[in-house]
Each structure stands twice: as C-alpha cells, then as structure tokens.
Design a protein around this motif. Structure first.
Motif, PDB file in Angstrom:
ATOM      1  N   CYS A 194      56.853 -23.802  -9.448  1.00  0.00           N
ATOM      2  CA  CYS A 194      57.729 -23.133  -8.128  1.00  0.00           C
ATOM      3  C   CYS A 194      57.762 -21.447  -8.152  1.00  0.00           C
ATOM      4  O   CYS A 194      57.498 -20.851  -7.161  1.00  0.00           O
ATOM      5  CB  CYS A 194      58.978 -23.876  -7.732  1.00  0.00           C
ATOM      6  SG  CYS A 194      58.730 -25.612  -7.256  1.00  0.00           S
ATOM      7  N   ILE A 224      61.753 -20.161   1.420  1.00  0.00           N
ATOM      8  CA  ILE A 224      62.016 -21.425   0.613  1.00  0.00           C
ATOM      9  C   ILE A 224      62.946 -21.067  -0.788  1.00  0.00           C
ATOM     10  O   ILE A 224      63.237 -22.031  -1.190  1.00  0.00           O
ATOM     11  CB  ILE A 224      60.742 -22.070   0.134  1.00  0.00           C
ATOM     12  CG1 ILE A 224      59.704 -22.356   1.491  1.00  0.00           C
ATOM     13  CG2 ILE A 224      60.760 -23.427  -0.414  1.00  0.00           C
ATOM     14  CD1 ILE A 224      58.430 -23.068   1.028  1.00  0.00           C
ATOM     15  N   PRO A 274      65.931 -20.297  -1.405  1.00  0.00           N
ATOM     16  CA  PRO A 274      67.193 -20.552  -1.548  1.00  0.00           C
ATOM     17  C   PRO A 274      67.310 -22.276  -1.948  1.00  0.00           C
ATOM     18  O   PRO A 274      68.151 -22.464  -2.807  1.00  0.00           O
ATOM     19  CB  PRO A 274      67.843 -20.675  -0.063  1.00  0.00           C
ATOM     20  CG  PRO A 274      67.227 -19.691   0.679  1.00  0.00           C
ATOM     21  CD  PRO A 274      65.912 -19.731   0.115  1.00  0.00           C
ATOM     22  N   TYR A 275      66.128 -22.934  -1.601  1.00  0.00           N
ATOM     23  CA  TYR A 275      65.969 -24.471  -2.132  1.00  0.00           C
ATOM     24  C   TYR A 275      65.515 -24.313  -3.667  1.00  0.00           C
ATOM     25  O   TYR A 275      65.731 -25.466  -4.337  1.00  0.00           O
ATOM     26  CB  TYR A 275      65.066 -24.970  -1.213  1.00  0.00           C
ATOM     27  CG  TYR A 275      65.327 -25.155   0.127  1.00  0.00           C
ATOM     28  CD1 TYR A 275      66.374 -25.973   0.741  1.00  0.00           C
ATOM     29  CD2 TYR A 275      64.795 -24.145   1.279  1.00  0.00           C
ATOM     30  CE1 TYR A 275      66.818 -26.008   1.937  1.00  0.00           C
ATOM     31  CE2 TYR A 275      65.095 -24.318   2.298  1.00  0.00           C
ATOM     32  CZ  TYR A 275      66.239 -25.157   2.948  1.00  0.00           C
ATOM     33  OH  TYR A 275      66.359 -25.201   4.425  1.00  0.00           O
ATOM     34  N   LEU A 276      64.961 -23.322  -4.036  1.00  0.00           N
ATOM     35  CA  LEU A 276      64.564 -23.199  -5.507  1.00  0.00           C
ATOM     36  C   LEU A 276      65.793 -23.183  -6.442  1.00  0.00           C
ATOM     37  O   LEU A 276      65.776 -23.879  -7.484  1.00  0.00           O
ATOM     38  CB  LEU A 276      63.582 -22.015  -5.745  1.00  0.00           C
ATOM     39  CG  LEU A 276      63.425 -21.887  -7.191  1.00  0.00           C
ATOM     40  CD1 LEU A 276      62.481 -23.242  -7.675  1.00  0.00           C
ATOM     41  CD2 LEU A 276      62.523 -20.552  -7.216  1.00  0.00           C
ATOM     42  N   ILE A 319      68.650 -25.043  -5.968  1.00  0.00           N
ATOM     43  CA  ILE A 319      68.941 -26.361  -6.043  1.00  0.00           C
ATOM     44  C   ILE A 319      68.067 -27.160  -6.939  1.00  0.00           C
ATOM     45  O   ILE A 319      68.520 -27.971  -7.841  1.00  0.00           O
ATOM     46  CB  ILE A 319      68.824 -26.993  -4.613  1.00  0.00           C
ATOM     47  CG1 ILE A 319      69.621 -26.420  -3.637  1.00  0.00           C
ATOM     48  CG2 ILE A 319      69.185 -28.651  -4.693  1.00  0.00           C
ATOM     49  CD1 ILE A 319      69.675 -26.951  -2.239  1.00  0.00           C
ATOM     50  N   LEU A 320      66.682 -26.753  -6.953  1.00  0.00           N
ATOM     51  CA  LEU A 320      65.805 -27.472  -7.883  1.00  0.00           C
ATOM     52  C   LEU A 320      66.281 -27.172  -9.545  1.00  0.00           C
ATOM     53  O   LEU A 320      66.236 -27.820 -10.294  1.00  0.00           O
ATOM     54  CB  LEU A 320      64.156 -27.147  -7.658  1.00  0.00           C
ATOM     55  CG  LEU A 320      63.197 -27.738  -8.392  1.00  0.00           C
ATOM     56  CD1 LEU A 320      63.329 -29.281  -8.563  1.00  0.00           C
ATOM     57  CD2 LEU A 320      62.084 -27.234  -8.143  1.00  0.00           C
ATOM     58  N   GLU A 321      66.636 -25.822  -9.359  1.00  0.00           N
ATOM     59  CA  GLU A 321      66.981 -25.235 -10.769  1.00  0.00           C
ATOM     60  C   GLU A 321      68.117 -26.129 -11.376  1.00  0.00           C
ATOM     61  O   GLU A 321      68.538 -26.408 -12.430  1.00  0.00           O
ATOM     62  CB  GLU A 321      67.187 -23.828 -10.829  1.00  0.00           C
ATOM     63  CG  GLU A 321      65.976 -23.049 -10.507  1.00  0.00           C
ATOM     64  CD  GLU A 321      66.353 -21.441 -10.583  1.00  0.00           C
ATOM     65  OE1 GLU A 321      65.771 -20.629 -11.091  1.00  0.00           O
ATOM     66  OE2 GLU A 321      67.492 -21.403 -10.050  1.00  0.00           O
TER      67      GLU A 321
END
Length: 265
Positions: free
Chosen positions: A214, A226, A228-230, A232-234
């Motif tokens: 990503c 996108i 900000p959603y990274l 959350i994935l972190e």
C-alpha cells in the motif's frame, strides 16, 4: 556421491539462472529508460554479492536438502525451493527499482516485482504442502527471505519517506527481537533446533507485506484520498505483530525449558 554432485550442479544452475534472469530484466529497464551508469554498477555489485552469498549458504546446507515427510535426500533443488530462491534473489532488483522510481518511470516494474515476491511467498508453501516438497533447507530459506525482504524494503521506504516512522520502528523491533531469540535458541540447541513457522507468524509477515504494498500506492496521485485508511491498516497490522511476538516469546520459553530439561537428563 552422485546424488550430492547432482544437487551441487542443480544449486549452481538455479542460482546462475536467477542471476541472469534478474540481470536481463534490469538491463532492459536500464536501456529502455537510459539510466545513469551508476545505477547499473550499483545493481551489478549488490546482485552479484547476494547471489554469491546465497550460493555459499546453499552449498554449505546441502545436507538439509531432504524431504521432511520421509527424510529422503534430494538430488536437485525442487520447485518449492526454487520459488523461495526466486524471492530472495529478486531483492536487489526491487531495491534498485525503488532507488530509481523518483527519477525514472519504473513504478510498473517495481510493483510487478513486489507482487511476484508476495505471490511466491504463498506459492512456495502451497507447493511444499500440496506435493510433499517440504525440506529443512526450504524452511530456513523461507524465513530468511521473509525477513530479509521486509527489513530491506523497510529501510528503503524510510529513505524515500514512504513508510511512517512509528511503523518503521515497530516492524524493525519485531523482526530484530525475533532474530535475537532465534540466535539464542541456536546457541543452546545447535543442530537440534528445528525451524518452525506458525499461522500467526506467517500472518504477521503477510500483513506487513500488504502495508508495504500500500505504501507503493503513495507514488500515485490518485491514492491521496485513501491515505487516512492506511493508518487503520497500520494499527491492525501492529496488533497482529504484537500478538505474534507474544506467541514467539511463549514458544521461545517452552523450547528453552525443554532444552534445559534434556541437558539435565
């Protein structure tokens, strides 16, 4: 003796073929985008060094090229090991492409190499299980490839500002702590230590690879919404790494305790 010589030839052939393949691909990119000569020299030095190091490791580990299922020794490198070796030998190409991506439009090749690394990480295990090709050498190679690629990419991403600082430190701490534990076990157990992986351990590596993939999307302008959603994935991946690390400590303590009991007996 014939089997040993055959395996030696197979190792030389496999490592040499991978070296020529990666060199051919990078040479095409080098010529196509008219890169500076320094890039090619750096790539040649790093690629040749890694392939020679891998060759030495494989030759010294020939006794470990046996099937775990029945203990029979191989006369040549099997398909599962070849997939793992491809992932290891692709590292110089990935780093070289990453080092040029801001100067030359090579992002497609970089993404392709990254995807191949992730795919082979799944395929080597699948082939080993599906066709009974699991070997002791393959287990070592698989662990070596996972950590070498992730750590090298983490440093490269940090240099180009693609990875967030806290996640970079977190990932390095996770893998270096595990390496430390493995070194301690190796010193205690020596040849009795069996390389093992767990579903949670593989999952932590897989999730880290997903996050790194990503990060590559940051090279494209359309990825900005996108971002900000990274985060959350972190956070989710960090949670998986923490749980995996706890599991490693539990396994480490158990193996060390068993080794102490065995030594007393």
């Amino acid at each position: 003796m014939d089997s040993k010589r055959s395996l030696t030839r197979s190792i030389f052939l496999a490592v040499g073929t991978f070296f020529l393949f990666h060199l051919a691909v990078f040479s095409l990119v080098f010529v196509g985008y008219q890169m500076a000569t320094d890039y090619l020299l750096w790539y040649l030095a790093s690629s040749l060094g890694l392939h020679l190091a891998l060759l030495v490791v494989l030759l010294l580990s020939r006794k470990d090229f046996y099937l775990i299922s029945d203990g029979s020794h191989l006369s040549r490198v099997n398909s599962a090991n070849l997939l793992t070796m491809f992932r290891i030998t692709s590292l110089p190409s990935m780093l070289a492409l990453l080092g040029t991506v801001r100067v030359y439009p090579v992002v497609v090749f970089l993404v392709a190499y990254t995807v191949l690394a992730f795919v082979t990480d799944y395929l080597d295990g699948y082939v080993a299980r599906r066709f009974g090709q699991g070997t002791r050498a393959g287990q070592y190679l698989d662990s070596m490839s996972d950590y070498a690629i992730l750590i090298a990419i983490a440093f490269a991403f940090a240099q180009f500002g693609l990875v967030t600082q806290w996640f970079f430190i977190f990932v390095l701490a996770r893998f270096f702590i595990q390496w430390g534990l493995m070194c301690i076990l190796f010193l205690v157990l020596k040849d009795k230590m069996e390389p093992r992986t767990s579903l949670l351990g593989k999952g932590s590596v897989f999730m880290t690879m997903i996050v790194f993939a990503c990060y590559l999307l940051k090279l494209f302008a359309w990825f900005d919404p996108i971002l900000p959603y990274l985060f959350i994935l972190e956070l989710f991946t960090a949670g998986v790494l923490i749980v995996s690390m706890i599991e490693k400590f539990i396994v480490f303590a158990r193996d060390l305790r068993n080794a102490t009991k065995t030594a007393k007996v």
